[in-house]
Design an enzyme around this catalytic site. Structure first.
Site, PDB file in Angstrom:
ATOM      1  N   ALA A  13       0.846  -1.198   0.000  1.00 48.60           N
ATOM      2  CA  ALA A  13       0.000   0.000   0.000  1.00 48.60           C
ATOM      3  C   ALA A  13       0.881   1.247   0.000  1.00 48.60           C
ATOM      4  CB  ALA A  13      -0.922   0.000   1.216  1.00 48.60           C
ATOM      5  N   ARG A  15       4.228   1.534  -0.869  1.00 47.91           N
ATOM      6  CA  ARG A  15       5.145   1.662  -2.006  1.00 47.91           C
ATOM      7  C   ARG A  15       4.460   1.733  -3.364  1.00 47.91           C
ATOM      8  NH1 ARG A  15       7.789  -2.403  -3.351  1.00 47.91           N
ATOM      9  NH2 ARG A  15       6.916  -3.921  -1.953  1.00 47.91           N
ATOM     10  N   ARG A  16       3.299   1.072  -3.503  1.00 50.12           N
ATOM     11  CA  ARG A  16       2.683   0.955  -4.823  1.00 50.12           C
ATOM     12  C   ARG A  16       1.323   1.639  -4.945  1.00 50.12           C
ATOM     13  NH1 ARG A  16       6.609  -0.723  -8.293  1.00 50.12           N
ATOM     14  NH2 ARG A  16       7.648  -2.564  -7.509  1.00 50.12           N
ATOM     15  N   TYR A  80     -10.100  -2.839  11.785  1.00 54.24           N
ATOM     16  CA  TYR A  80     -10.524  -2.988  10.398  1.00 54.24           C
ATOM     17  C   TYR A  80     -12.044  -2.877  10.306  1.00 54.24           C
ATOM     18  CZ  TYR A  80      -5.902  -5.223   9.660  1.00 54.24           C
ATOM     19  OH  TYR A  80      -4.562  -5.520   9.584  1.00 54.24           O
ATOM     20  N   LEU A  96      -4.246  -7.253   2.549  1.00 55.83           N
ATOM     21  CA  LEU A  96      -3.954  -8.269   3.559  1.00 55.83           C
ATOM     22  C   LEU A  96      -3.479  -9.563   2.896  1.00 55.83           C
ATOM     23  CD1 LEU A  96      -7.159  -7.742   5.732  1.00 55.83           C
ATOM     24  CD2 LEU A  96      -4.819  -7.184   6.419  1.00 55.83           C
ATOM     25  N   LYS A 119      -4.276  -9.285  -5.360  1.00 54.61           N
ATOM     26  CA  LYS A 119      -4.405 -10.620  -5.911  1.00 54.61           C
ATOM     27  C   LYS A 119      -3.728 -11.652  -5.015  1.00 54.61           C
ATOM     28  CE  LYS A 119      -0.445 -10.290  -8.883  1.00 54.61           C
ATOM     29  NZ  LYS A 119       0.208  -9.129  -9.236  1.00 54.61           N
TER      30      LYS A 119
END
Length: 137
Positions: A13, A15-16, A80, A96, A119
């Site tokens: 989350a 880094r990308r 959450y 997760l 994924k």
């Protein structure tokens, strides 16, 4: 404006997903990062762990979430479950481990949220079919 919450201060989350989200559009806003409550993190084993272990887990997760908030804004939400029912969130990103995708995607969909799942979306066809059915209703 679509307001996105992220379940878990994961590395992917940070880094990308968030850098890509910043470039996507001014119609999408990162709103909150959720950290697992002690009940969510330890589950049935919560009664067997020390208060120090709980404190260490919460401190570690909060520090990771704070790093995200410092760089990308938003707020930290403990639990959450609290994130997926928040009126401040329209969509939930779930980075997760795959074994947890179905549970949290289902809860988010049941709360009327849009869902983005890393994924694989689920670990079996029956869970995938159930999420498709739930999102279609």
């Amino acid at each position: 404006m679509i307001r996105i919450g992220i379940i878990c201060p994961s590395e992917i989350a940070f880094r990308r997903f968030l850098p890509a989200l910043q470039k996507a559009s001014d119609k999408i806003q990162f709103t909150a990062i959720g950290i697992a409550s002690p009940e969510e993190w330890f589950g049935d084993a919560l009664s067997t762990v020390s208060s120090q272990q709980v404190s260490d887990q919460q401190s570690c997760e909060h520090a990771k979430a704070q790093a995200i908030v410092q760089q990308y804004g938003g707020e930290v939400i403990v639990g959450y479950g609290n994130l997926v029912v928040s009126d401040a969130i329209d969509a939930v990103y779930i980075p997760l481990p795959p074994a947890l995708h179905y549970t949290w995607a289902k809860k988010a969909l049941e709360s009327g949220k849009h869902v983005f799942v890393e994924k694989p979306s689920t670990t079996n066809l029956a869970d995938t079919d159930a999420l498709i059915q739930l999102s279609s209703s």
